[in-house]
Design a protein around this motif. Structure first.
Motif, PDB file in Angstrom:
ATOM      1  N   THR A 114       0.837  -1.202   0.000  1.00 11.71           N
ATOM      2  CA  THR A 114       0.000   0.000   0.000  1.00 11.71           C
ATOM      3  C   THR A 114       0.870   1.250   0.000  1.00 11.71           C
ATOM      4  O   THR A 114       0.598   2.219  -0.721  1.00 11.71           O
ATOM      5  CB  THR A 114      -0.924   0.015   1.237  1.00 11.71           C
ATOM      6  OG1 THR A 114      -1.794  -1.129   1.189  1.00 11.71           O
ATOM      7  CG2 THR A 114      -1.772   1.280   1.275  1.00 11.71           C
ATOM      8  N   THR A 174      -6.993   0.053  -2.214  1.00  9.54           N
ATOM      9  CA  THR A 174      -7.019   0.901  -1.020  1.00  9.54           C
ATOM     10  C   THR A 174      -6.579   2.327  -1.344  1.00  9.54           C
ATOM     11  O   THR A 174      -7.205   3.304  -0.912  1.00  9.54           O
ATOM     12  CB  THR A 174      -6.109   0.304   0.070  1.00  9.54           C
ATOM     13  OG1 THR A 174      -6.582  -0.997   0.411  1.00  9.54           O
ATOM     14  CG2 THR A 174      -6.127   1.172   1.324  1.00  9.54           C
ATOM     15  N   ASN A 243     -14.020   0.590   3.676  1.00  5.92           N
ATOM     16  CA  ASN A 243     -14.021   1.798   2.855  1.00  5.92           C
ATOM     17  C   ASN A 243     -14.365   3.028   3.686  1.00  5.92           C
ATOM     18  O   ASN A 243     -13.885   4.132   3.403  1.00  5.92           O
ATOM     19  CB  ASN A 243     -14.992   1.647   1.682  1.00  5.92           C
ATOM     20  CG  ASN A 243     -14.472   0.682   0.635  1.00  5.92           C
ATOM     21  OD1 ASN A 243     -13.285   0.414   0.557  1.00  5.92           O
ATOM     22  ND2 ASN A 243     -15.377   0.147  -0.182  1.00  5.92           N
ATOM     23  N   ILE A 246     -11.127   3.952   5.469  1.00  3.36           N
ATOM     24  CA  ILE A 246     -10.210   4.558   4.508  1.00  3.36           C
ATOM     25  C   ILE A 246     -10.592   6.006   4.234  1.00  3.36           C
ATOM     26  O   ILE A 246      -9.743   6.903   4.181  1.00  3.36           O
ATOM     27  CB  ILE A 246     -10.204   3.765   3.184  1.00  3.36           C
ATOM     28  CG1 ILE A 246      -9.581   2.388   3.386  1.00  3.36           C
ATOM     29  CG2 ILE A 246      -9.441   4.530   2.111  1.00  3.36           C
ATOM     30  CD1 ILE A 246      -8.151   2.405   3.810  1.00  3.36           C
ATOM     31  N   ALA A 251      -4.913   5.527   3.493  1.00  8.67           N
ATOM     32  CA  ALA A 251      -4.773   4.195   2.901  1.00  8.67           C
ATOM     33  C   ALA A 251      -3.889   3.304   3.768  1.00  8.67           C
ATOM     34  O   ALA A 251      -4.184   2.127   3.997  1.00  8.67           O
ATOM     35  CB  ALA A 251      -4.190   4.315   1.493  1.00  8.67           C
ATOM     36  N   SER A 255      -5.013  -0.165   5.767  1.00  3.61           N
ATOM     37  CA  SER A 255      -4.363  -1.446   5.476  1.00  3.61           C
ATOM     38  C   SER A 255      -3.698  -2.038   6.707  1.00  3.61           C
ATOM     39  O   SER A 255      -3.323  -3.217   6.720  1.00  3.61           O
ATOM     40  CB  SER A 255      -3.324  -1.273   4.362  1.00  3.61           C
ATOM     41  OG  SER A 255      -2.264  -0.442   4.783  1.00  3.61           O
TER      42      SER A 255
END
Length: 306
Positions: A114, A174, A243, A246, A251, A255
């Motif tokens: 990520t 992501t 989501n 996030i 991001a 993660s």
């Protein structure tokens, strides 16, 4: 409830749900009592996507009007394919050769990828701690990948590569969610993404003769329960929560759910009779140290679409 505490609790919930998804995939393919094959990896992947997209289809169809630009449409397609569709097949294939606990460990590479994709594709600024974290995490990945030949003798590097590719897909999704779609409601983003997945999932569901297996295999009804839980709870509802996190954080923060996923996956796998080596456990901790170092210094996340 403070937003930081709320987000941390949501990550904990996600780690418990996603940490158990590896054994659910395994139980969808193999009967625990007899060891007999039930559904193929492709059949499980297609059912997971079909069931999840069916649940969200009514909301997704009503939310299609949110696609107001080419950029949003492409970003939603990326989230659909990279965030759920492709990994669903890669993970089930991987578990035909390696244990669910080991798969959970390999999943902990997601934050490293990520960060790398964020830098390469989304112009995320890289600070010193993040560079060190990536280096430590890379060492852990190398150790972990090489551990497959020691314990998981039925698996090959192809099974390991499948999960590495899946985590790369997660990393791309992501970052896309954070940088291109964070200004949109998470429920609508997830639902529309699954609208894109519905027809391909239905096609593959029929292409792989899944209905025939459901009718003819005596263990299919039990396996379907595991797959339904995996699809509805572990895919559709969990991605909405993910989501949301996030969109409110970053991001890399989102993660970081993979801090706990390997631990949950390993514990469940151990209780289910799987064997984990000390080399794999050591590699997992190296990766987690790398992710921790990369996240240790709080850095300002750009406000996108706000």
């Amino acid at each position: 409830m403070k937003s930081s505490v709320k987000n941390a609790l949501l990550l904990l919930v996600l780690s418990l749900v996603w940490g158990s998804s590896f054994i659910l995939m395994k139980r969808g393919m193999i009967d625990k009592e007899t060891g007999d094959a039930i559904f193929s990896s492709n059949q499980v992947g297609s059912m997971r996507m079909l069931f999840a997209s069916t649940v969200l289809l009514p909301i997704g169809i009503r939310s299609l009007k949110m696609i107001t630009s080419f950029k949003i449409g492409v970003s939603l397609a990326v989230v659909s394919l990279a965030g759920s569709f492709i990994p669903a097949f890669l993970f089930t294939f991987a578990e035909t050769g390696i244990s669910s606990g080991y798969a959970g460990m390999l999943n902990s590479t997601t934050p490293i990828f990520t960060l790398i994709i964020g830098v390469l594709l989304f112009r995320q600024k890289l600070i010193q701690n993040q560079i060190l974290g990536v280096l430590i995490g890379t060492i852990g990945i190398i150790v972990l990948v090489n551990g497959v030949s020691v314990i998981d003798t039925s698996g090959t590097y192809l099974h390991v590569l499948a999960i590495i590719l899946a985590t790369l897909c997660y990393a791309l999704s992501t970052n896309t969610m954070r940088y291109n779609l964070s200004h949109l409601p998470p429920l609508k983003v997830t639902s529309v993404a699954f609208v894109f997945a519905f027809l391909p999932a239905l096609f593959l569901f029929l292409f792989f003769d899944t209905p025939k297996t459901i009718i003819e295999n005596e263990h299919a009804s039990q396996a379907l329960i595991y797959i339904l839980i995996l699809a509805i709870l572990g895919t559709a509802l969990s991605l909405i929560l993910f989501n949301y996190v996030i969109s409110k954080t970053s991001a890399l923060y989102g993660s970081s759910v993979t801090y706990l996923i390997p631990i949950v996956a390993v514990l469940i796998g151990f209780l289910d009779g799987e064997v984990i080596s000390w080399l794999q456990i050591a590699a997992m901790f190296i990766i987690l140290i790398g992710v921790y170092v990369a996240n240790r210094m709080k850095h300002k996340v750009p406000s996108i679409g706000k």
